[in-house]
Design a protein around this motif. Structure first.
Motif: not given
Length: 239
Positions: A8, A24, A38, A44
């Motif tokens: 992420c 999302f 995600d 996300f």
């Protein structure tokens, strides 16, 4: 957002992918999008926010470059912080580096409009196409390069065929290496295929590296390691 190994961009947690699209909310722009991934903490980031800084860097470097080797040009851009390990910015980067090197090698282009067209087209190819569509965005970007260079449209004859053959060649070589995906590996493979294709079918000889050695593998948790032809300890080079 930062460059974290296959994770992420906000918190560094591993990504999770879903076979079916879900809706999302982007944690950056707060707009809603259908998507397939995600992070494990629920973050996300939409394609537009993911690639925004990268697009600006690609445009700036390619416009001013005199480089005739598209791999060298692409590699120099990949090293910049705005280009993440994986992401849809590679769908622009491949074709942009090819167009810039093609022009610097004597190819006729309406520059810089050709580069802007490459950016517009590349931005339409979403992240994850390699796995969900069976059509890696790096290969599509190489096909876009040929389409723009040859002036192809859906009604073209030879140029239409060339653009599709370029994509097919890049896809075949990317697919033969197997997965999981790696945006760096796939981009190198697509550009190397396009260098050959340009010389044979477009009559423009771009420079090519004798060998591509990847330095980005520590950022990729799914790196193929010695099975990747660009890994510094690849079985292609180390026996």
């Amino acid at each position: 957002m930062s460059r974290t190994p296959n994770a992420c961009l906000l918190c560094g947690a591993p990504l999770r992918y879903y076979e079916r699209e879900r809706e999302f909310e982007c944690a950056v722009c707060h707009k809603h999008f259908p998507a397939n991934a995600d992070c494990e903490n629920g973050h996300f980031v939409c394609d537009g926010c993911h690639e925004a800084q990268g697009v600006a860097v690609i445009r700036e470097v390619c416009l001013s470059s005199c480089e005739r080797n598209p791999v060298a040009l692409m590699y120099s851009i990949m090293e910049l912080p705005a280009i993440y390990m994986h992401g849809p910015e590679h769908h622009i980067l491949v074709g942009a580096a090819l167009l810039s090197a093609y022009r610097n090698s004597g190819g006729a282009l309406d520059w810089p409009d050709a580069l802007e067209e490459m950016i517009r087209r590349g931005q339409k190819v979403p992240g994850g196409t390699c796995g969900f569509w069976g059509c890696c965005g790096a290969a599509v970007s190489a096909g876009m390069f040929v389409s723009i260079a040859a002036g192809a449209t859906p009604l073209s004859g030879e140029a239409w065929g060339l653009a599709n053959r370029m994509t097919a060649l890049a896809l075949d070589r990317i697919g033969s290496l197997g997965g999981p995906r790696c945006c760096k590996r796939d981009s190198f493979t697509a550009v190397l295929a396009a260098i050959e294709f340009s010389k044979q079918h477009l009559g423009v000889r771009m420079e090519a590296p004798e060998q591509v050695t990847c330095s980005f593998f520590p950022e990729n948790a799914q790196c193929l390691g010695r099975r990747c032809p660009y890994h510094p300890r690849s079985t292609k080079y180390v026996q």
